[in-house]
Design a protein around this motif. Structure first.
Motif, mmCIF file in Angstrom:
data_model
loop_
_atom_site.group_PDB
_atom_site.id
_atom_site.type_symbol
_atom_site.label_atom_id
_atom_site.label_comp_id
_atom_site.label_asym_id
_atom_site.label_seq_id
_atom_site.Cartn_x
_atom_site.Cartn_y
_atom_site.Cartn_z
ATOM 1 N N THR A 74 0.824 -1.201 0.000
ATOM 2 C CA THR A 74 0.000 0.000 0.000
ATOM 3 C C THR A 74 0.861 1.256 0.000
ATOM 4 O O THR A 74 1.789 1.385 0.795
ATOM 5 C CB THR A 74 -0.932 0.014 1.225
ATOM 6 O OG1 THR A 74 -1.725 -1.168 1.186
ATOM 7 C CG2 THR A 74 -1.825 1.238 1.227
ATOM 8 N N GLY A 75 0.545 2.165 -0.930
ATOM 9 C CA GLY A 75 1.224 3.447 -0.991
ATOM 10 C C GLY A 75 2.610 3.415 -1.611
ATOM 11 O O GLY A 75 3.319 4.409 -1.615
ATOM 12 N N VAL A 76 3.010 2.283 -2.168
ATOM 13 C CA VAL A 76 4.332 2.158 -2.777
ATOM 14 C C VAL A 76 4.149 1.774 -4.240
ATOM 15 O O VAL A 76 3.324 0.939 -4.565
ATOM 16 C CB VAL A 76 5.168 1.075 -2.050
ATOM 17 C CG1 VAL A 76 6.546 0.959 -2.665
ATOM 18 C CG2 VAL A 76 5.260 1.380 -0.568
ATOM 19 N N ALA A 77 4.933 2.388 -5.121
ATOM 20 C CA ALA A 77 4.836 2.073 -6.552
ATOM 21 C C ALA A 77 5.666 0.830 -6.862
ATOM 22 O O ALA A 77 6.696 0.884 -7.529
ATOM 23 C CB ALA A 77 5.301 3.260 -7.383
ATOM 24 N N ASP A 78 5.215 -0.309 -6.349
ATOM 25 C CA ASP A 78 5.936 -1.564 -6.567
ATOM 26 C C ASP A 78 5.002 -2.654 -7.097
ATOM 27 O O ASP A 78 5.223 -3.834 -6.879
ATOM 28 C CB ASP A 78 6.610 -2.018 -5.275
ATOM 29 C CG ASP A 78 5.608 -2.408 -4.193
ATOM 30 O OD1 ASP A 78 4.413 -2.087 -4.348
ATOM 31 O OD2 ASP A 78 6.013 -3.035 -3.214
ATOM 32 N N ASP A 79 3.970 -2.251 -7.807
ATOM 33 C CA ASP A 79 2.963 -3.196 -8.284
ATOM 34 C C ASP A 79 3.570 -4.245 -9.208
ATOM 35 O O ASP A 79 4.365 -3.924 -10.098
ATOM 36 C CB ASP A 79 1.850 -2.456 -9.031
ATOM 37 C CG ASP A 79 1.035 -1.577 -8.099
ATOM 38 O OD1 ASP A 79 1.645 -0.795 -7.365
ATOM 39 O OD2 ASP A 79 -0.189 -1.690 -8.129
ATOM 40 N N THR A 80 3.160 -5.480 -8.993
ATOM 41 C CA THR A 80 3.530 -6.577 -9.876
ATOM 42 C C THR A 80 2.259 -7.250 -10.353
ATOM 43 O O THR A 80 1.190 -7.084 -9.764
ATOM 44 C CB THR A 80 4.420 -7.611 -9.157
ATOM 45 O OG1 THR A 80 3.716 -8.113 -8.015
ATOM 46 C CG2 THR A 80 5.751 -7.001 -8.743
ATOM 47 N N ILE A 81 2.380 -8.026 -11.408
ATOM 48 C CA ILE A 81 1.244 -8.785 -11.928
ATOM 49 C C ILE A 81 1.395 -10.217 -11.440
ATOM 50 O O ILE A 81 2.474 -10.805 -11.527
ATOM 51 C CB ILE A 81 1.206 -8.737 -13.461
ATOM 52 C CG1 ILE A 81 1.074 -7.293 -13.941
ATOM 53 C CG2 ILE A 81 0.070 -9.603 -13.998
ATOM 54 C CD1 ILE A 81 1.307 -7.112 -15.420
ATOM 55 N N ARG A 82 0.318 -10.754 -10.905
ATOM 56 C CA ARG A 82 0.307 -12.130 -10.426
ATOM 57 C C ARG A 82 -0.553 -12.953 -11.379
ATOM 58 O O ARG A 82 -1.633 -12.517 -11.787
ATOM 59 C CB ARG A 82 -0.279 -12.201 -9.029
ATOM 60 C CG ARG A 82 0.354 -11.242 -8.032
ATOM 61 C CD ARG A 82 1.607 -11.755 -7.473
ATOM 62 N NE ARG A 82 1.242 -12.747 -6.457
ATOM 63 C CZ ARG A 82 2.100 -13.226 -5.578
ATOM 64 N NH1 ARG A 82 3.327 -12.850 -5.593
ATOM 65 N NH2 ARG A 82 1.699 -14.107 -4.690
ATOM 66 N N VAL A 83 -0.083 -14.148 -11.720
ATOM 67 C CA VAL A 83 -0.791 -15.062 -12.615
ATOM 68 C C VAL A 83 -0.972 -16.379 -11.875
ATOM 69 O O VAL A 83 -0.012 -16.938 -11.348
ATOM 70 C CB VAL A 83 0.003 -15.306 -13.917
ATOM 71 C CG1 VAL A 83 -0.763 -16.244 -14.835
ATOM 72 C CG2 VAL A 83 0.336 -13.997 -14.618
ATOM 73 N N ARG A 84 -2.207 -16.836 -11.822
ATOM 74 C CA ARG A 84 -2.499 -18.125 -11.190
ATOM 75 C C ARG A 84 -3.456 -18.909 -12.071
ATOM 76 O O ARG A 84 -4.283 -18.328 -12.770
ATOM 77 C CB ARG A 84 -3.106 -17.919 -9.802
ATOM 78 C CG ARG A 84 -2.109 -17.211 -8.869
ATOM 79 C CD ARG A 84 -2.629 -17.076 -7.513
ATOM 80 N NE ARG A 84 -2.390 -18.350 -6.814
ATOM 81 C CZ ARG A 84 -2.477 -18.472 -5.498
ATOM 82 N NH1 ARG A 84 -2.817 -17.450 -4.761
ATOM 83 N NH2 ARG A 84 -2.252 -19.620 -4.910
ATOM 84 N N THR A 85 -3.352 -20.225 -12.010
ATOM 85 C CA THR A 85 -4.240 -21.089 -12.782
ATOM 86 C C THR A 85 -4.872 -22.128 -11.868
ATOM 87 O O THR A 85 -4.340 -22.448 -10.802
ATOM 88 C CB THR A 85 -3.470 -21.816 -13.910
ATOM 89 O OG1 THR A 85 -2.397 -22.564 -13.342
ATOM 90 C CG2 THR A 85 -2.938 -20.832 -14.934
ATOM 91 N N MET A 86 -6.019 -22.633 -12.319
ATOM 92 C CA MET A 86 -6.692 -23.698 -11.597
ATOM 93 C C MET A 86 -7.292 -24.665 -12.613
ATOM 94 O O MET A 86 -8.142 -24.278 -13.424
ATOM 95 C CB MET A 86 -7.806 -23.178 -10.695
ATOM 96 C CG MET A 86 -8.468 -24.296 -9.899
ATOM 97 S SD MET A 86 -9.862 -23.774 -8.878
ATOM 98 C CE MET A 86 -11.009 -23.200 -10.102
ATOM 99 N N THR A 87 -6.812 -25.877 -12.589
ATOM 100 C CA THR A 87 -7.377 -26.931 -13.411
ATOM 101 C C THR A 87 -8.598 -27.471 -12.677
ATOM 102 O O THR A 87 -8.552 -27.626 -11.455
ATOM 103 C CB THR A 87 -6.341 -28.053 -13.623
ATOM 104 O OG1 THR A 87 -5.167 -27.469 -14.176
ATOM 105 C CG2 THR A 87 -6.856 -29.125 -14.553
ATOM 106 N N PRO A 88 -9.692 -27.736 -13.382
ATOM 107 C CA PRO A 88 -10.894 -28.232 -12.694
ATOM 108 C C PRO A 88 -10.575 -29.414 -11.775
ATOM 109 O O PRO A 88 -9.863 -30.333 -12.150
ATOM 110 C CB PRO A 88 -11.803 -28.653 -13.846
ATOM 111 C CG PRO A 88 -11.388 -27.773 -14.979
ATOM 112 C CD PRO A 88 -9.901 -27.612 -14.827
ATOM 113 N N GLY A 89 -11.053 -29.318 -10.547
ATOM 114 C CA GLY A 89 -10.838 -30.377 -9.578
ATOM 115 C C GLY A 89 -9.582 -30.226 -8.752
ATOM 116 O O GLY A 89 -9.284 -31.065 -7.912
#
Length: 194
Positions: A60-75
């Motif tokens: 919060t309040g810091v310009a350090d944003d990253t992109i997070r990628v997550r996946t979920m296979t059914p089950g």
């Protein structure tokens, strides 16, 4: 949904009607929302039925944003997050993902040059269902989006969401912008690129 006591442990009967939520789970949980933020989620279903979610994470309040990628296979459960770190870290990345017919995945996000006050879209490509990402295009737009200061006659915009689609060999991109020109009444702008 219901299950007969004599049925196998995973054999359920019935049907969840579309549009009704029958459950939820956390993709990522932060028990201290004061120091860390999760924002701008976008999710798609891949050709093999896997769900891919992208979002931003930052202190919060810091310009350090990253992109997070997550996946979920059914089950199964959500994968461990893969982090994509843009060259310019700012709170308005607005990540978006798109799967192409060859099963590769494109990740789009805003990058901002704080010295020139210009925004551009960077594109990463993954050929392994999001496990790794390589820059595919540093400048996806034909012209930059100005972020000039607010005021009457300003040509600047606040950057917002990115949405993409693929059809007949073309990628269509629509971006949402807010005009910083205080002399106009309609400040919401949608631009389409192909």
């Amino acid at each position: 949904l219901w299950k007969n006591n004599a049925d196998a442990g995973t054999l359920y009967r019935g049907w969840d009607t579309p549009g009704s939520v029958s459950g939820f789970e956390f993709i990522e949980f932060i028990d201290d929302g004061v120091s860390t933020e999760l924002n701008h989620p976008h999710a798609i279903t891949l050709q093999d039925g896997t769900v891919m979610a992208v979002y931003t994470k930052a202190d919060t309040g810091v310009a350090d944003d990253t992109i997070r990628v997550r996946t979920m296979t059914p089950g199964s459960a959500w994968s461990v997050a893969v982090t994509v770190t843009p060259s310019s870290q700012h709170p308005n990345l607005y990540p978006n993902v798109l799967q192409l017919p060859d099963a590769s995945i494109l990740l789009f996000a805003w990058v901002v040059d704080s010295l020139t006050l210009e925004a551009q879209i960077r594109v990463w490509r993954s050929t392994d269902t999001g496990a790794t990402w390589a820059v595919s295009s540093s400048f996806a737009l034909d012209t930059v989006v100005s972020q000039a200061a607010s005021g009457a006659g300003s040509l600047g915009f606040d950057i917002k969401r990115i949405r993409t689609a693929f059809n007949n060999g073309q990628i269509s991109m629509v971006v949402e912008l807010n005009s910083r020109n205080s002399s106009v009444t309609d400040t919401e702008v949608l631009r389409q690129y192909a």
